[in-house]
Design a protein around this motif. Structure first.
Motif, PDB file in Angstrom:
ATOM      1  N   TYR A 269       0.856  -1.589  -0.279  1.00  0.00           N
ATOM      2  CA  TYR A 269      -0.027   0.123  -0.354  1.00  0.00           C
ATOM      3  C   TYR A 269       0.890   1.500   0.005  1.00  0.00           C
ATOM      4  O   TYR A 269       0.295   2.565   0.207  1.00  0.00           O
ATOM      5  N   LEU A 343      -5.741   6.771  -3.194  1.00  0.00           N
ATOM      6  CA  LEU A 343      -4.826   5.221  -1.969  1.00  0.00           C
ATOM      7  C   LEU A 343      -5.380   3.974  -3.376  1.00  0.00           C
ATOM      8  O   LEU A 343      -4.740   3.435  -2.906  1.00  0.00           O
ATOM      9  N   PHE A 384     -11.792   3.613   6.910  1.00  0.00           N
ATOM     10  CA  PHE A 384     -11.401   1.958   6.946  1.00  0.00           C
ATOM     11  C   PHE A 384     -12.399   0.678   7.120  1.00  0.00           C
ATOM     12  O   PHE A 384     -12.691   1.177   7.968  1.00  0.00           O
ATOM     13  N   ALA A 390      -6.083  -1.478  10.545  1.00  0.00           N
ATOM     14  CA  ALA A 390      -6.193  -0.504   9.602  1.00  0.00           C
ATOM     15  C   ALA A 390      -5.568   0.420  10.867  1.00  0.00           C
ATOM     16  O   ALA A 390      -4.953   1.487  10.653  1.00  0.00           O
ATOM     17  N   MET A 463      -9.985   5.822  14.354  1.00  0.00           N
ATOM     18  CA  MET A 463     -10.072   5.402  12.993  1.00  0.00           C
ATOM     19  C   MET A 463     -10.616   6.643  12.218  1.00  0.00           C
ATOM     20  O   MET A 463     -10.227   7.801  11.709  1.00  0.00           O
TER      21      MET A 463
ATOM     22  N   VAL B 213      -0.467   0.621   6.922  1.00  0.00           N
ATOM     23  CA  VAL B 213       0.642   1.287   6.055  1.00  0.00           C
ATOM     24  C   VAL B 213      -0.654   1.984   4.962  1.00  0.00           C
ATOM     25  O   VAL B 213       0.334   3.471   4.879  1.00  0.00           O
ATOM     26  N   ARG B 214      -1.917   1.304   4.316  1.00  0.00           N
ATOM     27  CA  ARG B 214      -2.055   2.693   3.666  1.00  0.00           C
ATOM     28  C   ARG B 214      -3.039   3.369   5.145  1.00  0.00           C
ATOM     29  O   ARG B 214      -3.535   4.540   3.997  1.00  0.00           O
ATOM     30  N   THR B 215      -3.670   3.390   5.806  1.00  0.00           N
ATOM     31  CA  THR B 215      -4.008   3.578   6.650  1.00  0.00           C
ATOM     32  C   THR B 215      -2.448   5.808   7.034  1.00  0.00           C
ATOM     33  O   THR B 215      -3.334   6.722   7.321  1.00  0.00           O
ATOM     34  N   VAL B 217      -0.351   5.917   4.873  1.00  0.00           N
ATOM     35  CA  VAL B 217      -0.434   6.508   3.613  1.00  0.00           C
ATOM     36  C   VAL B 217      -1.688   7.640   3.463  1.00  0.00           C
ATOM     37  O   VAL B 217      -0.984   8.907   2.975  1.00  0.00           O
TER      38      VAL B 217
END
Lengths: 589, 314
Positions: A269, A343, A384, A390, A463, B213-215, B217
């Motif tokens: 990612y 993303l 997410f 996440a 989150m 990791v996406r979080t 980014v």
């Protein structure tokens, strides 16, 4: 590389088979008069200290290595595999006791165990390979046990055990064939180890006994004359390295094949892709200039290789509006959401005519450079799907929020008063404010916890706080309630609703559940197989679905769910209508 | 933390006991008669029997093992069959040599492997990646004793930088000690470097596929910050686990590499013991190795708990 490795292995195998006919000299006899000849036309690779031809011994050594590999691997597979399958099948106390013994023996390093076994049984090729085989059987037993247990569980589910198949039959017909492939891969790696250890033991004088040629014995005789003829250590060593390397490469390739793909994007990612303008650009339709329009996306297409996940979809979100993106899994909704969040990562590829973000100086995502894409991500908050996955498991909640806040400060050029805004105390206050805003009690305490120490519902609130930390103008929430249980779902939806009212950002809410969409959304976009099949105000779509797929989705809304009925009384007219309609459809019995 | 330490320690004790018992039973299979080893071929049957009785091998196996274990716990591993030297004394004299090159090899392996793995991992997919992973695979395929031979033939004998044979104890001269273990440790550690590099790289790539990791980014964290903070720490956990496996490989390899450099370590001792049929010495060696592995495992468990708070909480 894999083909080349197979080639090396075939060559070694051929030399092992044909050795006796193709060796130029007798590998075990030589005259001392020829001792330590340099490589030349007579002896291509020279001779050793007894005048024996090195090339002939090298070829003969291929046979020894092959035999050694097969012997040790066979012992490991039969002994370890058999033991593992039996204890995996029998289970209970037998399993516990045998596993303790296996673990105990495994705690002895393989070479040390092999040496001990040789001490008991005596040296020699076959006995030393029996020893190596026993040493590696321990790992094999663990593997076979694990596989058998997994397979057994599956069979219980399938019912094969219930219909009274005997254990032996179960082992022969159901379990053995299914665990053969992973055991085979492991066997390749054991083979490679066995070849190395055979050479090592022979080098020590515990394996193959001179005058027989083995690559290890050759290295041992090369050591005697290392001063006079250092070159003699090269050919057997190289042969060993090439064989072992080829075995490892083939083994790795087999492992990769078993696991399937997934390695096509080593950066995961980390590096989101850019969005190109695609082929059909010069569309003349002018962009909507309504200042209330926050997100405007036109003809978004996402592909994974040849598979089209999103096929020319248009999305518009106005300020203060909640748009639900509804569809089943695989409909392309998450791909679309991630592309709009900037993303999307490889192997995906994305193109669009226009993706523009308003609410401030407009930003264009299509053909944007990395700097603009970073700004884009700074203005779009993302929530997410699985909150506990996440969040970084090793960092406290507060730390993660702090990192995001600091990163945003660094990105935004507007903050002239840098010294003050980067002040740790100011940021700490902000963290507490954010955690309070998402409805967490005792925010100071929560900030000190790690994701593993909080519940799924709390994690999703964190989150959301992470998304809010960027002061977004647009919030993209990808199935934010799916991983949560129903009561927590209702709370999170309440929270999103409240935030929407308070902060007036636009929300793109991705869900497979039209019921959830009905509770929150003003408008709904229904996706099916990468395309939009229907869109419009929520009331209209729910009450008069024009597409059969939408009708099916409406019918799939769970009814009388405890959480929804009790904890979240229908707050909006739209929601009430969804529930009513669903109720109406229920057949009266 | 103390609870973690104690529970891990308690779990390792049975492992060592099982391992030593297995080795004990195994060595019962030997055809070697201690009386012949000690008294030679020419003694009388009475003399043989008297010697067997003296060292206690005429008792039931379980009694012998129980006796051995009770003594071993107190640091007494029995007496050599060939001479009356206590096994523990012989082992203690040789152990520092083997431990020096094993630890040296671990240092070499980690010092080369981890940076190489990080370099491959943070630039995964770029041209340096196949180069580094390819070298790592090659390194893993090179047998340590062959590399040792090459180092002796082409480095130690052609230059005077490092000695080709021999060992200097660190009590005598630390500099000379370092020189004497440099080549053996390098030969032994290079394959481990390959293993560590591959593990580290694989750990990185695995972490980069984690949703957090996406979080990061999405949160706007810089590439460097994600790699060096988020990914490195999460990727280090499986690498710590690898160290235990590598330590076992290295100890086994040390026994062999010692032979190339003629180092007076455990390898030489146990090879002589096998040649002479000196079973108490072999048993002591195996038990010592199992104990060493258990200690390494224990230290790693503690490290693990330090790196990963989830373990500490459990």
């Amino acid at each position: 590389m894999v083909k080349l490795s197979w080639g090396v292995l075939v060559l070694v195998g051929a030399l092992a088979l044909l050795g006796p006919w193709i060796t130029p000299y007798d590998p075990t006899a030589g005259s001392v008069a020829d001792a330590l000849a340099s490589p030349g036309p007579e002896h291509w690779l020279g001779t050793d200290y007894l005048g024996r031809d090195t090339l002939s011994r090298l070829i003969d050594g291929a046979r020894v290595s092959t035999i050694a590999g097969f012997e040790a691997t066979a012992v490991a597979v039969v002994l370890g595999g058999g033991l593992g399958m039996v204890i995996g099948l029998v289970g209970g106390w037998t399993d516990r006791i045998v596993m303790r013994i296996v673990e105990g023996i495994s705690s002895i390093p393989a070479v040390v165990l092999a040496i001990a076994i040789i001490a008991a049984l005596g040296s020699g090729l076959t006995r030393s390979m029996l020893a190596v085989g026993i040493a590696f059987a321990m790992g094999m037993a663990r593997l076979a046990r694990g596989l058998t247990m997994a397979e057994r569980e599956r069979l219980y589910v399938d019912g094969a055990r219930v219909v009274g198949a005997s254990r032996l039959r179960l082992l022969r017909v159901h379990i053995a064939p299914n665990i053969a492939a992973p055991m085979g891969v492991e066997a390749t790696l054991v083979f490679a180890h066995a070849v190395t250890i055979e050479a090592a033991l022979s080098f020590l004088g515990l394996g193959t006994q001179p005058p027989a040629a083995s690559w290890g014995v050759m290295l041992s005789s090369a050591q005697r004359t290392i001063r006079e003829a250092p070159f003699q250590s090269i050919p057997p060593g190289l042969a060993l390295v090439l064989t072992v390397l080829a075995l490892n490469i083939v083994g790795d390739a087999l492992v990769r094949r078993r696991r399937g793909v997934g390695l096509d994007n080593p950066t995961g990612y980390l590096e989101p892709i850019g969005i190109g303008s695609g082929e059909g650009k010069a569309e003349s339709n002018p962009l909507c200039t309504d200042p209330a329009v926050l997100l405007q996306a036109r003809a978004v297409a996402v592909r994974y290789g040849s598979m089209v996940a999103v096929d020319g979809v248009d999305v518009t979100v106005k300020a203060g509006e909640v748009v639900a993106l509804v569809g089943e899994s695989g409909s392309g909704k998450t791909s679309l959401a991630m592309s709009l969040a900037g993303l999307l990562t490889p192997p995906a590829a994305c193109s669009a005519e226009v993706i523009r973000l308003g609410g401030g100086a407009p930003l264009d995502l299509v053909d944007a450079d990395p700097g603009v894409r970073a700004q884009w991500r700074g203005r779009v908050g993302v929530v997410f799907q699985e909150p506990s996955a996440a969040l970084n498991p090793l960092q406290t909640v507060g730390r993660q929020l702090r990192e995001v806040i600091e990163a945003q400060r660094r990105l935004s050029a507007r903050h002239r008063d840098r010294a003050n805004t980067m002040n740790p105390r100011v940021i700490s206050e902000e963290i507490v404010d954010l955690l309070t805003a998402v409805g967490l009690r005792d925010p100071e305490d929560v900030a000190r916890l790690r994701p593993g120490q909080i519940s799924g519902g709390m994690a999703q609130r964190v989150m959301i706080a992470l998304a809010l930390a960027k002061s977004p103008t647009l919030l993209i929430a990808d199935e934010p309630t799916t991983a949560l249980d129903v009561t927590v779902q209702a709370e999170i939806i309440e929270l999103l609703k409240r935030l929407c009212r308070e902060r007036e950002f636009g929300v793109l809410f991705v869900t497979h559940d039209l019921g959830v969409a009905g509770e929150l959304a003003d408008r709904v976009v229904v996706m099916f197989r990468g395309e939009v099949v229907e869109s419009g105000p929520i009331d209209q779509v729910v009450l008069h679905p024009s597409h059969p797929y939408t009708a099916a989705l409406v019918a799939a809304v769970p009814r009388n769910e405890p959480g929804r009925a009790i904890l979240a009384p229908p707050a909006t007219a739209a929601e009430a209508r969804v529930l009513d309609m669903v109720e109406d459809q229920e057949p009266v019995s | 933390m103390l609870t973690v330490a104690l529970s891990r320690l308690a779990a390792l004790v049975p492992l060592v006991v099982v391992a030593s018992f297995a080795a004990f039973l195994l060595l019962q299979l030997t055809a070697t008669d201690p009386a012949v080893v000690r008294l030679g071929e020419a003694a009388t049957d009475d003399a043989y029997a008297a010697f067997r009785h003296e060292i206690g091998v005429d008792r039931p196996v379980l009694v012998q093992y129980g006796d051995w274990l009770v003594n071993a716990v107190q640091g007494d591993f029995g007496t050599s069959w060939t001479n009356s030297t206590p096994v523990s004394e012989s082992l203690a004299a040789r152990f520092p040599v083997t431990l020096s090159i094993t630890v040296g090899a671990l240092v070499v392996g980690l010092a080369i492997g981890i940076p190489a793995g990080i370099a491959a991992g943070i630039r995964a997919g770029r041209w340096t990646d196949p180069l580094l992973t390819g070298s790592a695979s090659l390194g893993q395929a090179i047998p340590s004793f062959w590399l040792a031979l090459l180092l002796v033939a082409y480095l130690a004998m052609t230059t005077s930088w490092f000695p080709a044979t021999g060992y200097v104890s660190y009590e005598r001269d630390v500099g000379e000690w370092l020189r004497s273990i440099t080549l053996p440790s390098t030969a032994l550690g290079l394959a481990s470097a390959g293993a560590f590099a591959r593990q580290t790289r694989a750990g990185f790539v695995r972490v980069l596929h984690e949703p957090y990791v996406r979080t990061a980014v999405a949160g706007g964290l810089s590439r460097g910050r994600i790699l060096w903070r988020t990914a490195l720490r999460n990727a280090s956990v499986p690498v710590v686990t690898t160290i235990a496996g590598q330590a076992a490989v290295l100890v086994g390899g040390a026994v062999i590499v010692e032979q190339v450099f003629a180092l007076p370590g455990l390898g030489q001792l146990v090879l002589n013991a096998i040649r002479n049929g000196d079973m108490p010495l072999v048993l002591g060696f195996v038990a010592l190795m199992a104990l060493l592995m258990a200690i390494i495992q224990f230290l790693l468990d503690l490290t693990y708990a330090l790196v990963d708070p989830r373990v500490r909480a459990a």
